[in-house]
Design a protein around this motif. Sequence first.
Motif, PDB file in Angstrom:
ATOM      1  N   THR A 166       2.281  -7.019  -0.432  1.00  0.00           N
ATOM      2  CA  THR A 166       0.994  -6.459  -0.031  1.00  0.00           C
ATOM      3  C   THR A 166       0.611  -5.280  -0.918  1.00  0.00           C
ATOM      4  O   THR A 166       1.446  -4.456  -1.274  1.00  0.00           O
ATOM      5  CB  THR A 166       1.069  -5.998   1.441  1.00  0.00           C
ATOM      6  N   PRO A 185      -0.499  -1.708  -2.053  1.00  0.00           N
ATOM      7  CA  PRO A 185      -0.201  -0.420  -1.401  1.00  0.00           C
ATOM      8  C   PRO A 185      -1.392   0.207  -0.684  1.00  0.00           C
ATOM      9  O   PRO A 185      -1.212   1.028   0.226  1.00  0.00           O
ATOM     10  CB  PRO A 185       0.272   0.462  -2.563  1.00  0.00           C
ATOM     11  N   ALA A 193      -3.088  -1.089   1.489  1.00  0.00           N
ATOM     12  CA  ALA A 193      -3.082  -1.536   2.891  1.00  0.00           C
ATOM     13  C   ALA A 193      -2.514  -0.476   3.820  1.00  0.00           C
ATOM     14  O   ALA A 193      -2.907  -0.387   4.991  1.00  0.00           O
ATOM     15  CB  ALA A 193      -2.276  -2.832   3.022  1.00  0.00           C
ATOM     16  N   ASP A 194      -1.592   0.327   3.322  1.00  0.00           N
ATOM     17  CA  ASP A 194      -0.954   1.348   4.157  1.00  0.00           C
ATOM     18  C   ASP A 194      -1.767   2.626   4.268  1.00  0.00           C
ATOM     19  O   ASP A 194      -1.348   3.565   4.955  1.00  0.00           O
ATOM     20  CB  ASP A 194       0.434   1.678   3.593  1.00  0.00           C
ATOM     21  N   LYS A 195      -2.909   2.675   3.600  1.00  0.00           N
ATOM     22  CA  LYS A 195      -3.696   3.911   3.570  1.00  0.00           C
ATOM     23  C   LYS A 195      -5.009   3.810   4.336  1.00  0.00           C
ATOM     24  O   LYS A 195      -5.812   4.746   4.326  1.00  0.00           O
ATOM     25  CB  LYS A 195      -3.973   4.294   2.115  1.00  0.00           C
ATOM     26  N   ASP A 249      -5.551   6.540   7.274  1.00  0.00           N
ATOM     27  CA  ASP A 249      -5.802   7.875   6.715  1.00  0.00           C
ATOM     28  C   ASP A 249      -7.156   7.943   6.013  1.00  0.00           C
ATOM     29  O   ASP A 249      -7.856   8.959   6.097  1.00  0.00           O
ATOM     30  CB  ASP A 249      -4.690   8.257   5.732  1.00  0.00           C
ATOM     31  N   ASP A 290      -3.984   2.033  17.530  1.00  0.00           N
ATOM     32  CA  ASP A 290      -3.783   1.117  16.412  1.00  0.00           C
ATOM     33  C   ASP A 290      -3.814  -0.300  16.977  1.00  0.00           C
ATOM     34  O   ASP A 290      -3.019  -0.637  17.864  1.00  0.00           O
ATOM     35  CB  ASP A 290      -2.425   1.410  15.759  1.00  0.00           C
ATOM     36  N   ARG A 304      -2.721  -2.985  16.020  1.00  0.00           N
ATOM     37  CA  ARG A 304      -1.501  -3.763  15.832  1.00  0.00           C
ATOM     38  C   ARG A 304      -0.501  -3.567  16.965  1.00  0.00           C
ATOM     39  O   ARG A 304       0.345  -4.432  17.201  1.00  0.00           O
ATOM     40  CB  ARG A 304      -0.849  -3.396  14.496  1.00  0.00           C
ATOM     41  N   ASN A 355      -3.031  -6.437   6.678  1.00  0.00           N
ATOM     42  CA  ASN A 355      -2.414  -7.383   5.750  1.00  0.00           C
ATOM     43  C   ASN A 355      -2.179  -8.727   6.432  1.00  0.00           C
ATOM     44  O   ASN A 355      -2.392  -8.882   7.646  1.00  0.00           O
ATOM     45  CB  ASN A 355      -1.125  -6.805   5.146  1.00  0.00           C
ATOM     46  N   ASP A 357       0.280  -8.808   9.502  1.00  0.00           N
ATOM     47  CA  ASP A 357      -0.280  -8.110  10.665  1.00  0.00           C
ATOM     48  C   ASP A 357      -1.427  -8.900  11.278  1.00  0.00           C
ATOM     49  O   ASP A 357      -1.596  -8.911  12.507  1.00  0.00           O
ATOM     50  CB  ASP A 357      -0.749  -6.710  10.273  1.00  0.00           C
ATOM     51  N   TYR A 402      -8.713  -1.541   1.232  1.00  0.00           N
ATOM     52  CA  TYR A 402      -8.005  -2.821   1.303  1.00  0.00           C
ATOM     53  C   TYR A 402      -8.658  -3.791   2.290  1.00  0.00           C
ATOM     54  O   TYR A 402      -9.056  -3.405   3.387  1.00  0.00           O
ATOM     55  CB  TYR A 402      -6.560  -2.569   1.728  1.00  0.00           C
TER      56      TYR A 402
END
Length: 203
Positions: free
Chosen positions: A2, A4, A6-8, A11, A97, A99, A120, A123, A162
């Motif tokens: 995935t 990177p 995607a993790d931001k 924030d 969240d 998820r 992603n 998820d 993303y």
Amino acid sequence: MTHPAADKIIDLYQTHAKDWDSLRGKSLNEKAWLDKFIAILPSLNAATVLDIGCGSGEPIAQYLIEQQIVLTGIDSSPSMIATCQKRFPDNQWRIADMRTLSLNQQFDGLIAWDSFFHLNHEDQRKMFQVFSAHTRSGGVLMFTSGPEHGEAIGRFCGEQLYHSSLSEDEYTQRLNQNGFDVVDHVVEDPECGHHTIWLARHR
């Protein structure tokens, strides 16, 4: 692997919540689809809807509220939720969240417009159990996706934004496996800003 970016996502939207609210615009290009969604909700009066990734509440949540929907909104951004609470104090707003969502409540309808597609692939696959757990029998789910399997990176406030999508066949399969039947589906609808939209009913 995935991307990177995607993790931001969480924030990014928290940092730029005011910019997003300003840029989102208040025109309701989604109205025709929202009306389709409302028309098949199982409750005729005071239907309950969960808006997943509600943002700052305008214009989608606002429109649903104006149609006498009993709306609950969730978003991972505390700033977005604070804006919703200020604008629509009579509704329920929660920082969450999607998820890990577990409200122990089922709704007549769920909507995840321009939110679910920031997850992603793995998820997204897990989310169909979350959707099912929060939708009553006969309830309605509507979400937007990409047009085909893959990842796409946009830009927002100078940062990478993303998006990802499963394939049309996989969405159909996962909906079916989790108790949903597709009611309507349009790829890149030219009448709705070229959104790819799914509308499904829970068995």
